[in-house]
Design a protein around this motif. Structure first.
Motif, mmCIF file in Angstrom:
data_model
loop_
_atom_site.group_PDB
_atom_site.id
_atom_site.type_symbol
_atom_site.label_atom_id
_atom_site.label_comp_id
_atom_site.label_asym_id
_atom_site.label_seq_id
_atom_site.Cartn_x
_atom_site.Cartn_y
_atom_site.Cartn_z
ATOM 1 N N ASP A 81 0.800 -1.213 0.000
ATOM 2 C CA ASP A 81 0.000 0.000 0.000
ATOM 3 C C ASP A 81 0.839 1.271 0.000
ATOM 4 O OD1 ASP A 81 -2.301 -1.514 0.044
ATOM 5 O OD2 ASP A 81 -2.388 -1.581 2.224
ATOM 6 N N VAL A 82 2.061 1.186 -0.457
ATOM 7 C CA VAL A 82 2.916 2.368 -0.482
ATOM 8 C C VAL A 82 2.349 3.366 -1.487
ATOM 9 C CG1 VAL A 82 5.213 3.232 -1.051
ATOM 10 C CG2 VAL A 82 4.965 1.084 0.187
ATOM 11 N N ILE A 83 2.287 4.613 -1.076
ATOM 12 C CA ILE A 83 1.761 5.678 -1.931
ATOM 13 C C ILE A 83 2.927 6.574 -2.343
ATOM 14 C CG2 ILE A 83 0.208 7.670 -2.046
ATOM 15 C CD1 ILE A 83 -1.389 6.385 0.239
ATOM 16 N N SER A 84 2.999 6.892 -3.607
ATOM 17 C CA SER A 84 4.011 7.822 -4.088
ATOM 18 C C SER A 84 3.762 9.185 -3.461
ATOM 19 C CB SER A 84 3.931 7.932 -5.607
ATOM 20 O OG SER A 84 4.701 9.011 -6.066
ATOM 21 N N THR A 85 4.831 9.900 -3.110
ATOM 22 C CA THR A 85 4.654 11.239 -2.544
ATOM 23 C C THR A 85 3.946 12.159 -3.528
ATOM 24 O OG1 THR A 85 6.888 11.839 -3.242
ATOM 25 C CG2 THR A 85 6.607 11.125 -0.966
ATOM 26 N N ARG A 86 4.036 11.844 -4.810
ATOM 27 C CA ARG A 86 3.334 12.618 -5.824
ATOM 28 C C ARG A 86 1.822 12.562 -5.627
ATOM 29 N NH1 ARG A 86 5.692 10.711 -11.408
ATOM 30 N NH2 ARG A 86 7.067 9.766 -9.949
ATOM 31 N N ASP A 87 1.356 11.415 -5.064
ATOM 32 C CA ASP A 87 -0.073 11.192 -4.908
ATOM 33 C C ASP A 87 -0.578 11.477 -3.496
ATOM 34 O OD1 ASP A 87 -0.117 10.301 -7.566
ATOM 35 O OD2 ASP A 87 0.391 8.263 -6.960
ATOM 36 N N MET A 88 0.297 11.903 -2.599
ATOM 37 C CA MET A 88 -0.088 12.131 -1.207
ATOM 38 C C MET A 88 -0.698 13.511 -1.011
ATOM 39 S SD MET A 88 3.038 10.753 1.081
ATOM 40 C CE MET A 88 3.327 9.025 1.343
ATOM 41 N N THR A 89 -1.591 13.574 -0.021
ATOM 42 C CA THR A 89 -2.090 14.864 0.423
ATOM 43 C C THR A 89 -1.064 15.445 1.390
ATOM 44 O OG1 THR A 89 -3.217 13.955 2.351
ATOM 45 C CG2 THR A 89 -4.473 14.037 0.283
ATOM 46 N N GLU A 91 -1.586 16.276 4.402
ATOM 47 C CA GLU A 91 -1.802 15.590 5.683
ATOM 48 C C GLU A 91 -1.041 14.250 5.714
ATOM 49 O OE1 GLU A 91 -5.682 13.649 7.253
ATOM 50 O OE2 GLU A 91 -5.716 15.782 7.828
ATOM 51 N N GLN A 92 -1.105 13.498 4.629
ATOM 52 C CA GLN A 92 -0.379 12.232 4.558
ATOM 53 C C GLN A 92 1.127 12.451 4.634
ATOM 54 O OE1 GLN A 92 -2.304 11.046 0.870
ATOM 55 N NE2 GLN A 92 -3.060 9.178 1.872
ATOM 56 N N MET A 93 1.600 13.509 3.995
ATOM 57 C CA MET A 93 3.041 13.779 3.994
ATOM 58 C C MET A 93 3.533 14.192 5.371
ATOM 59 S SD MET A 93 3.364 15.534 0.232
ATOM 60 C CE MET A 93 4.994 16.131 0.424
ATOM 61 N N MET A 94 2.682 14.830 6.162
ATOM 62 C CA MET A 94 3.059 15.303 7.489
ATOM 63 C C MET A 94 2.898 14.226 8.572
ATOM 64 S SD MET A 94 4.095 18.278 6.803
ATOM 65 C CE MET A 94 4.272 19.063 8.375
ATOM 66 N N ASP A 95 2.252 13.121 8.234
ATOM 67 C CA ASP A 95 2.014 12.047 9.196
ATOM 68 C C ASP A 95 3.327 11.402 9.625
ATOM 69 O OD1 ASP A 95 0.933 9.981 10.718
ATOM 70 O OD2 ASP A 95 0.593 8.712 8.959
ATOM 71 N N THR A 96 3.586 11.407 10.915
ATOM 72 C CA THR A 96 4.803 10.785 11.453
ATOM 73 C C THR A 96 4.477 9.608 12.363
ATOM 74 O OG1 THR A 96 4.832 12.352 13.287
ATOM 75 C CG2 THR A 96 6.137 12.916 11.317
ATOM 76 N N SER A 97 3.252 9.089 12.266
ATOM 77 C CA SER A 97 2.847 7.986 13.141
ATOM 78 C C SER A 97 3.707 6.733 12.923
ATOM 79 C CB SER A 97 1.368 7.647 12.922
ATOM 80 O OG SER A 97 1.160 7.209 11.595
ATOM 81 N N TRP A 98 4.295 6.609 11.760
ATOM 82 C CA TRP A 98 5.143 5.457 11.465
ATOM 83 C C TRP A 98 6.424 5.463 12.308
ATOM 84 C CZ3 TRP A 98 9.989 6.836 9.955
ATOM 85 C CH2 TRP A 98 10.156 8.133 9.490
#
Length: 100
Positions: A81-89, A91-98
């Motif tokens: 389920d890896v998403i390209s950064t090109r396709d991220m919002t 909010e997704q890019m700022m998520d550091t929960s990982w």
């Protein structure tokens, strides 16, 4: 942008006209990012660096593989389920929960 180092130690920086041509030929590819990946690959593989004569074929082959792979670098294989950064919002890019 940086330049690609050739086998003889010289550097070649693609001109803007050529980059525009590649962007038209390979519309799903982030050409600038792929050129940076090529620079890194040539740095890491000095014995496989290209000659001035072979550079255009190398670049076009790389970009074609990226285009055929859905716009991703030929050396980066997306997993699951890896998403390209090109396709991220944003909010997704700022998520550091990982990182927890």
């Amino acid at each position: 942008m940086s330049a690609i180092q050739l086998k003889d130690g010289t550097f070649v920086e693609p001109d803007q006209e050529q980059i525009i041509k590649w962007q038209r030929l390979y519309p799903d590819v982030d050409v600038y990012q792929e050129i940076n990946a090529m620079i890194g690959w040539c740095d890491a593989n000095p014995s496989k660096r290209k000659t001035a004569r072979g550079l255009n074929k190398f670049i076009n082959s790389w970009l074609k593989r990226a285009q055929d792979g859905g716009g991703h670098s030929p050396f980066v294989k997306p997993k699951g389920d890896v998403i390209s950064t090109r396709d991220m919002t944003m909010e997704q890019m700022m998520d550091t929960s990982w990182a927890k």
